[in-house]
Scaffold this motif. Structure first.
Motif, mmCIF file in Angstrom:
data_model
loop_
_atom_site.group_PDB
_atom_site.id
_atom_site.type_symbol
_atom_site.label_atom_id
_atom_site.label_comp_id
_atom_site.label_asym_id
_atom_site.label_seq_id
_atom_site.Cartn_x
_atom_site.Cartn_y
_atom_site.Cartn_z
ATOM 1 N N PHE A 269 0.851 -1.188 0.000
ATOM 2 C CA PHE A 269 0.000 0.000 0.000
ATOM 3 C C PHE A 269 0.889 1.241 0.000
ATOM 4 O O PHE A 269 1.577 1.528 0.982
ATOM 5 C CB PHE A 269 -0.925 0.003 1.220
ATOM 6 N N GLY A 270 0.911 1.946 -1.131
ATOM 7 C CA GLY A 270 1.652 3.197 -1.227
ATOM 8 C C GLY A 270 0.740 4.334 -0.838
ATOM 9 O O GLY A 270 -0.163 4.721 -1.601
ATOM 10 N N LEU A 271 0.938 4.860 0.359
ATOM 11 C CA LEU A 271 0.029 5.847 0.930
ATOM 12 C C LEU A 271 0.683 7.223 1.011
ATOM 13 O O LEU A 271 1.911 7.344 1.083
ATOM 14 C CB LEU A 271 -0.404 5.416 2.331
ATOM 15 N N THR A 272 -0.123 8.245 1.022
ATOM 16 C CA THR A 272 0.386 9.606 1.154
ATOM 17 C C THR A 272 0.776 9.872 2.597
ATOM 18 O O THR A 272 0.008 9.596 3.520
ATOM 19 C CB THR A 272 -0.692 10.617 0.735
ATOM 20 N N ASP A 273 1.960 10.391 2.796
ATOM 21 C CA ASP A 273 2.399 10.752 4.141
ATOM 22 C C ASP A 273 1.628 11.993 4.601
ATOM 23 O O ASP A 273 0.820 12.563 3.859
ATOM 24 C CB ASP A 273 3.908 10.981 4.185
ATOM 25 N N GLU B 162 -3.527 5.173 12.278
ATOM 26 C CA GLU B 162 -4.828 5.002 11.642
ATOM 27 C C GLU B 162 -4.721 4.089 10.434
ATOM 28 O O GLU B 162 -5.530 3.171 10.249
ATOM 29 C CB GLU B 162 -5.376 6.373 11.229
ATOM 30 N N ARG B 163 -3.689 4.315 9.609
ATOM 31 C CA ARG B 163 -3.522 3.490 8.414
ATOM 32 C C ARG B 163 -3.030 2.088 8.766
ATOM 33 O O ARG B 163 -3.466 1.103 8.163
ATOM 34 C CB ARG B 163 -2.532 4.152 7.448
ATOM 35 N N ALA B 164 -2.129 1.975 9.731
ATOM 36 C CA ALA B 164 -1.614 0.657 10.116
ATOM 37 C C ALA B 164 -2.725 -0.228 10.653
ATOM 38 O O ALA B 164 -2.793 -1.426 10.359
ATOM 39 C CB ALA B 164 -0.503 0.810 11.147
ATOM 40 N N GLU B 165 -3.602 0.354 11.443
ATOM 41 C CA GLU B 165 -4.715 -0.416 11.996
ATOM 42 C C GLU B 165 -5.728 -0.761 10.915
ATOM 43 O O GLU B 165 -6.306 -1.851 10.897
ATOM 44 C CB GLU B 165 -5.368 0.375 13.123
ATOM 45 N N TYR B 166 -5.937 0.163 9.969
ATOM 46 C CA TYR B 166 -6.907 -0.063 8.898
ATOM 47 C C TYR B 166 -6.441 -1.187 7.975
ATOM 48 O O TYR B 166 -7.206 -2.093 7.638
ATOM 49 C CB TYR B 166 -7.104 1.223 8.108
ATOM 50 N N TYR B 167 -5.169 -1.154 7.553
ATOM 51 C CA TYR B 167 -4.673 -2.154 6.607
ATOM 52 C C TYR B 167 -4.296 -3.467 7.288
ATOM 53 O O TYR B 167 -4.240 -4.504 6.647
ATOM 54 C CB TYR B 167 -3.505 -1.587 5.808
ATOM 55 N N GLY B 168 -4.031 -3.419 8.586
ATOM 56 C CA GLY B 168 -3.936 -4.627 9.380
ATOM 57 C C GLY B 168 -2.789 -5.561 9.027
ATOM 58 O O GLY B 168 -1.758 -5.154 8.500
ATOM 59 N N PHE B 169 -3.023 -6.835 9.296
ATOM 60 C CA PHE B 169 -2.001 -7.858 9.118
ATOM 61 C C PHE B 169 -2.692 -9.207 9.008
ATOM 62 O O PHE B 169 -3.852 -9.374 9.393
ATOM 63 C CB PHE B 169 -1.032 -7.860 10.314
ATOM 64 N N SER B 170 -1.974 -10.179 8.497
ATOM 65 C CA SER B 170 -2.493 -11.541 8.404
ATOM 66 C C SER B 170 -2.019 -12.339 9.610
ATOM 67 O O SER B 170 -0.852 -12.285 9.980
ATOM 68 C CB SER B 170 -1.997 -12.200 7.119
ATOM 69 N N GLY B 171 -2.928 -13.082 10.217
ATOM 70 C CA GLY B 171 -2.550 -13.892 11.367
ATOM 71 C C GLY B 171 -3.255 -13.451 12.629
ATOM 72 O O GLY B 171 -4.069 -12.525 12.630
ATOM 73 N N ASP B 172 -2.922 -14.112 13.725
ATOM 74 C CA ASP B 172 -3.618 -13.854 14.985
ATOM 75 C C ASP B 172 -3.023 -12.711 15.786
ATOM 76 O O ASP B 172 -3.712 -12.101 16.605
ATOM 77 C CB ASP B 172 -3.614 -15.134 15.841
ATOM 78 N N LYS C 174 0.788 -16.962 8.865
ATOM 79 C CA LYS C 174 0.290 -15.858 8.037
ATOM 80 C C LYS C 174 0.022 -16.335 6.616
ATOM 81 O O LYS C 174 0.647 -17.282 6.142
ATOM 82 C CB LYS C 174 1.305 -14.706 8.011
ATOM 83 N N GLU C 175 -0.932 -15.681 5.964
ATOM 84 C CA GLU C 175 -1.216 -15.966 4.560
ATOM 85 C C GLU C 175 -0.554 -14.949 3.646
ATOM 86 O O GLU C 175 -0.342 -15.214 2.467
ATOM 87 C CB GLU C 175 -2.724 -15.969 4.315
ATOM 88 N N TYR C 176 -0.264 -13.774 4.160
ATOM 89 C CA TYR C 176 0.375 -12.723 3.379
ATOM 90 C C TYR C 176 1.029 -11.748 4.340
ATOM 91 O O TYR C 176 0.858 -11.846 5.565
ATOM 92 C CB TYR C 176 -0.637 -11.981 2.484
ATOM 93 N N VAL C 177 1.793 -10.811 3.805
ATOM 94 C CA VAL C 177 2.385 -9.753 4.625
ATOM 95 C C VAL C 177 1.895 -8.412 4.085
ATOM 96 O O VAL C 177 1.752 -8.218 2.882
ATOM 97 C CB VAL C 177 3.927 -9.823 4.624
ATOM 98 N N THR C 178 1.603 -7.504 5.005
ATOM 99 C CA THR C 178 1.142 -6.163 4.648
ATOM 100 C C THR C 178 2.335 -5.213 4.625
ATOM 101 O O THR C 178 3.074 -5.112 5.600
ATOM 102 C CB THR C 178 0.109 -5.656 5.672
ATOM 103 N N ILE D 210 4.950 -4.617 7.620
ATOM 104 C CA ILE D 210 6.135 -3.766 7.509
ATOM 105 C C ILE D 210 5.679 -2.352 7.189
ATOM 106 O O ILE D 210 4.861 -2.146 6.281
ATOM 107 C CB ILE D 210 7.089 -4.282 6.411
ATOM 108 N N ILE D 211 6.176 -1.393 7.959
ATOM 109 C CA ILE D 211 5.843 0.011 7.747
ATOM 110 C C ILE D 211 7.111 0.750 7.344
ATOM 111 O O ILE D 211 8.138 0.641 8.010
ATOM 112 C CB ILE D 211 5.235 0.646 9.004
#
Length: 954
Positions: free
Chosen positions: A406-410, A438-448, A547-551, A521-522
């Motif tokens: 996810f390429g997001l605007t700073d 806000e963005r990290a929580e929105y885009y989340g992560f795979s796994g528990d 995990k099924e994928y990495v964000t 990864i941020i």
């Protein structure tokens, strides 16, 4: 302009009655299969982008599938666009966590259908004047959206259409009897949830580690890619080579590969060298599984352990490289030596160790052989690259964990986007932390549980952000090069065990750190190097059963080097600006179920960076030439850049004036020989006019003449036939006119001004050019070989290849016109039986043209076009265009996005005038005067390829 009713009627005619019926919109029915031109995910994203409301009804949803829509849904929320999703608990496919993810969508209302066997799959998009819906086989899963062979019908309708009315009514009926998604409902579902025996995409422990029903270890075998690598290493050894290099993307199993190689080689004694003890223990464990043997045969040489009698000795470089230690070993004690992370081999400790030992074979392994210092890793390994697989190929082979980038605007502070001049206080401000979280929580992560890495611009920033994230309730720590090895290992272990959620760091995790469980990864720093970008992204790409994928969340600020992002993600090292622009938009940039998502503002930042960069300038060319020279162990030829997937040779020579490789090498102070001015101009002509490979005839003839001095016309025609290209008299005559400069305008003749190249007799061609200078001769043949290799990209029989780029000069040459008419073709001109149309889709307001024409695609197969001024429907040229079919006049179409792309435009095939579409128009000139022009619609024989259509119109 036709009204919406007529557009819809034409679309229905096209879809259900006559597929040849012309349409001027995207309303025509489509079958979405996930093939080259009819993909599910891009179609849904495009509809979301323009809709005013959306409904989705799907039985199955995965986190990975939902992630692919999150950027589009976020931008819709920013515009206040609302939507609804109905899903289910059918077969317990949907995991509890995906329902938590759905609750994050603030602009989406989600409900659960209680219908037994609910299995509906439909997507509905409402617009101001029409609706579109997609119904078929695709659930909201990554495979269904991007990979699987699917059958979905896309239909458009006006508001009162019966089918769309029924669709909406059925959706609303199910909606009214569905359960509102809530935290309470999820908690109840979670407490009783039992996973089904299948999943959309299960990421398991590699099959090489699977055991049989009796829990006995099966003989572990190499996968298909490792088999290829092992053969290539064996082939290298069979040449009596003593050293070889394996280049393999992080996470692709380099250690396993080396163990298979050792199992095949069966050395009497092995030395495996690493730079950290943590890697050493893991490597020894893997070797035991693959090579087999007793515990006594495996030993460690690090710290206090000195198990020198072991058959397979695993050592840290810090221990083995000490002077007194080395001298205690016989230089030939180890038959086989392997060095992991060998790009570090430039250090004195590595050099000293490599120089001391004399094994039968030395194998180096690395993901990134390129270095920023003066050490040449290729030279250390005798320029023998035994095997190479980079990120793109590894993803295609399913060797790595999929990722969603996810390429997001700073953050924008006081109307200024974060950049490399931002103050430290802004980088760690409360507003920026809010923005990132806000963005990290929105885009989340795979796994528990969250296991994240955050890459920062400085140690100070990493330390402060870790502290501030802790204050927000996150469990974090910071690490830098200043921290001890013991602290690093302790912090990593805490992350793996769930005691930490984030590690903030600068560059120490770029390489050599194996944390397979990382699932987010941020990136909070500018991209200064595509190599480092891939190293950091690669920290999360190792497969892991948690995990099924990495964000990957990349905050893109106002940085000059943003153009490196699409280069890194695509692996395209051509340094061709147009290619980079196109790949920034191409949604199929990454194969498999990985995805690339850019916010629109971030995308514009990248485009601006590309436009302003000097990526194709002397500095970049110098770096790439030097890098390839290091790899080859010699000065590269132009053909070497092609053979090694490096910078485009046309970019290489284009950085100098006049554009010759000879001049580039002189500028770089590399080895050349003296040539005359005429010879330099001949090289310039060959490089500029022939090396692009768009027509093979000149190349084939000049190669034959340079090598043999003469060729009969009969033999030359036979060579053309064998090559699979045209042999007609018009093309042969055109070739001759090009080679004797008769084709060119006076100004070009003055620039090239070379001696006569060939002499044409009744039955033969003879070389008049003096090629007695071997350096000059080799330089010409080098250009010809590049051109011949590039001919494979073009249709050498039809001459113009769909979706390839051509200039006006190319058109004149390839269509066998007597002269180069570039200066008069402009937007269009009738010449012979052609009227080529050259369209610049996005006009530059600064251009000194009388009128900025409003040409636009109404759909992938219809272009609205506006003539030059002053013109009316009675003008002679307009009448000829409108009656082109009766007159035998062909209308080839060439389109480019903007003037920044240079002279070349995409060839999109021939078009035909859509009868009745021409209208007299009044358009505004730069002087704000209304002048007359004619607009008309052209029907394309073949709809524009999806990725090109997106690039041109986005």
């Amino acid at each position: 302009m036709e009204n919406i009713n007529q557009k819809m009627f034409d679309s229905l005619q096209r879809g259900f009655m006559n597929r040849e019926h012309p349409v001027t919109t995207n309303f025509r029915p489509q079958l979405l299969l996930n093939d080259e031109n009819n993909q599910v995910l891009p179609t849904i994203l495009q509809e979301l982008k323009h809709c005013t409301e959306f409904f989705i009804s799907v039985a199955f949803i995965t986190e990975s599938g939902l992630a692919m829509l999150k950027t589009a849904l976020w931008e819709l929320a920013e515009k206040g666009i609302q939507g609804k999703i109905i899903t289910s608990t059918y077969l317990n496919f949907n995991k509890p966590k995906v329902f938590h993810e759905l609750l994050k969508l603030k602009n989406v209302d989600v409900r659960l259908s209680d219908l037994e066997g609910f299995h509906a799959k439909g997507y509905y998009f409402n617009n101001s004047d029409h609706s579109t819906f997609i119904v078929g086989s695709s659930n909201l899963t990554a495979n269904a959206l991007k990979m699987n062979y699917e059958w979905n019908v896309k239909l458009s309708s006006l508001e009162n259409g019966e089918l769309v009315t029924n669709f909406v009514e059925q959706f609303e009926r199910v909606w009214e009897h569905s359960i509102q998604l809530s935290d309470e409902w999820i908690n109840t579902y979670e407490s009783t949830y039992q996973a089904p025996q299948f999943s959309d995409k299960v990421m398991e422990v590699p099959s090489q580690l699977m055991t049989n029903s009796l829990s006995e270890t099966i003989q572990i075998q190499p996968n298909s890619m490792q088999e290829v690598a092992l053969k290539q290493i064996a082939d290298l050894r069979s040449t009596d080579a003593k050293r070889g290099l394996v280049i393999s993307a992080t996470g692709t199993g380099k250690t396993y590969l080396s163990a298979f190689e050792v199992r095949a080689f069966r050395p009497k004694k092995l030395l495996f060298i690493v730079h950290r003890e943590q890697i050493l223990k893991k490597a020894m464990s893997d070797y035991k599984k693959i090579v087999g043997g007793t515990d006594e045969e495996f030993g460690i040489f690090s710290g206090s352990k000195k198990e020198v009698q072991a058959k397979y000795l695993f050592a840290t470089i810090q221990s083995i490289s000490k002077e007194e230690i080395l001298n205690a070993f016989d230089p030939e004690e180890f038959e086989y030596i392997i060095i992991d992370e060998v790009h570090k081999a430039g250090a004195k400790s590595y050099i000293k160790t490599i120089d001391y030992f004399k094994p039968k074979f030395l194998l180096g392994m690395t993901a990134t052989p390129e270095r920023t210092d003066d050490i040449n890793i290729y030279e250390i390994f005798d320029y023998n690259v035994a095997y190479e697989i980079r990120l793109q190929a590894a993803l295609e082979e399913d060797m790595l964990c999929p990722f969603h980038y996810f390429g997001l605007t700073d953050l924008v502070i006081e109307n200024e986007l974060i950049d490399d001049k931002s103050t430290f206080n802004n980088l760690v401000s409360e507003n920026r932390i809010d923005h990132v979280l806000e963005r990290a929580e929105y885009y989340g992560f795979s796994g528990d549980s969250l296991k994240g890495l955050v890459f920062c611009a400085s140690i100070k920033e990493a330390n402060e952000l870790a502290r501030l994230f802790n204050e927000r309730g996150y469990k974090t720590a910071s690490l830098s090069g200043e921290d001890s090895q013991e602290k690093r290992e302790s912090i990593i272990q805490q992350l793996e065990e769930g005691l930490l959620e984030y590690i903030f760091t600068v560059d120490i995790f770029n390489e050599g750190i194996d944390i397979p469980a990382v699932n987010q990864i941020i990136m909070l720093r500018q991209t200064k190097s595509s190599i480092i970008f891939i190293q950091q992204l690669g920290r999360g790409l190792r497969k892991h059963n948690s995990k099924e994928y990495v964000t990957i969340i990349d905050f893109i600020g106002n940085y000059a080097n943003n153009y490196l992002i699409p280069i890194a993600l695509s692996g395209d090292q051509s340094f061709n600006k147009e290619q980079i622009r196109k790949k920034t938009i191409d949604m199929d940039l990454i194969k498999g179920i990985s995805s690339i998502n850019f916010e629109e503002v971030a995308k514009q930042q990248i485009f601006e960076s590309i436009n302003n960069s000097k990526i194709d300038g002397k500095r970049s060319v110098k770096y790439e030439v030097t890098k390839l020279a290091e790899r080859l162990g010699r000065q590269p030829k132009l053909i070497d850049f092609m053979l090694n997937d490096s910078i485009d040779p046309e970019v290489v020579i284009g950085c100098m004036k006049p554009s010759t490789y000879h001049n580039v090498l002189n500028y770089l102070k590399m080895e050349t020989e003296d040539i005359s001015t005429d010879q330099d101009l001949t090289l310039y002509f060959f490089g500029k006019e022939l090396m692009n490979g768009k027509r093979a005839h000149e190349l084939i003839l000049m190669k034959a003449l340079i090598l043999n001095g003469e060729i009969s016309k009969a033999d030359f025609l036979n060579q053309l036939k064998e090559f699979g290209t045209r042999t007609d008299a018009e093309t042969i005559n055109s070739m001759e006119r090009v080679l004797n400069l008769d084709f060119y305008q006076t100004q070009s003749k003055k620039i090239y001004n070379y001696p006569d190249l060939i002499e044409v007799t009744t039955d033969s061609y003879q070389l008049k050019l003096d090629v007695s200078n071997e350096y000059f001769k080799d330089s010409l043949l080098d250009i010809i070989e590049v051109g011949l290799l590039k001919t494979t990209q073009y249709d050498q029989y039809e001459m113009l290849t769909m979706n390839k780029k051509y200039s006006r000069l190319d058109f004149c040459r390839l269509k066998n016109l007597d002269k180069d008419l570039t200066s008069v073709l402009m937007g269009y001109k009738i010449v012979d039986q052609y009227c080529p149309l050259f369209v610049t889709y996005r006009k530059d307001d600064k251009l000194a043209t009388d009128v900025h024409y409003g040409d636009e695609f109404l759909s992938p197969d219809v272009l609205k076009w506006i003539s030059r001024t002053p013109r009316t429907m009675e003008s002679e040229e307009i009448l000829k265009i409108m009656n082109h079919k009766e007159l035998g006049l062909k209308l080839p179409l060439f389109v480019k996005n903007s003037s920044a792309e240079g002279t070349d435009s995409y060839y999109l095939g021939e078009v035909e005038y859509m009868t009745g579409s021409a209208q007299n128009e009044k358009v505004k000139s730069q002087k704000n005067e209304m002048v007359s022009a004619v607009s008309m619609n052209y029907k394309l024989e073949v709809p524009v390829e999806y990725s090109i259509y997106q690039f041109l119109t986005n």
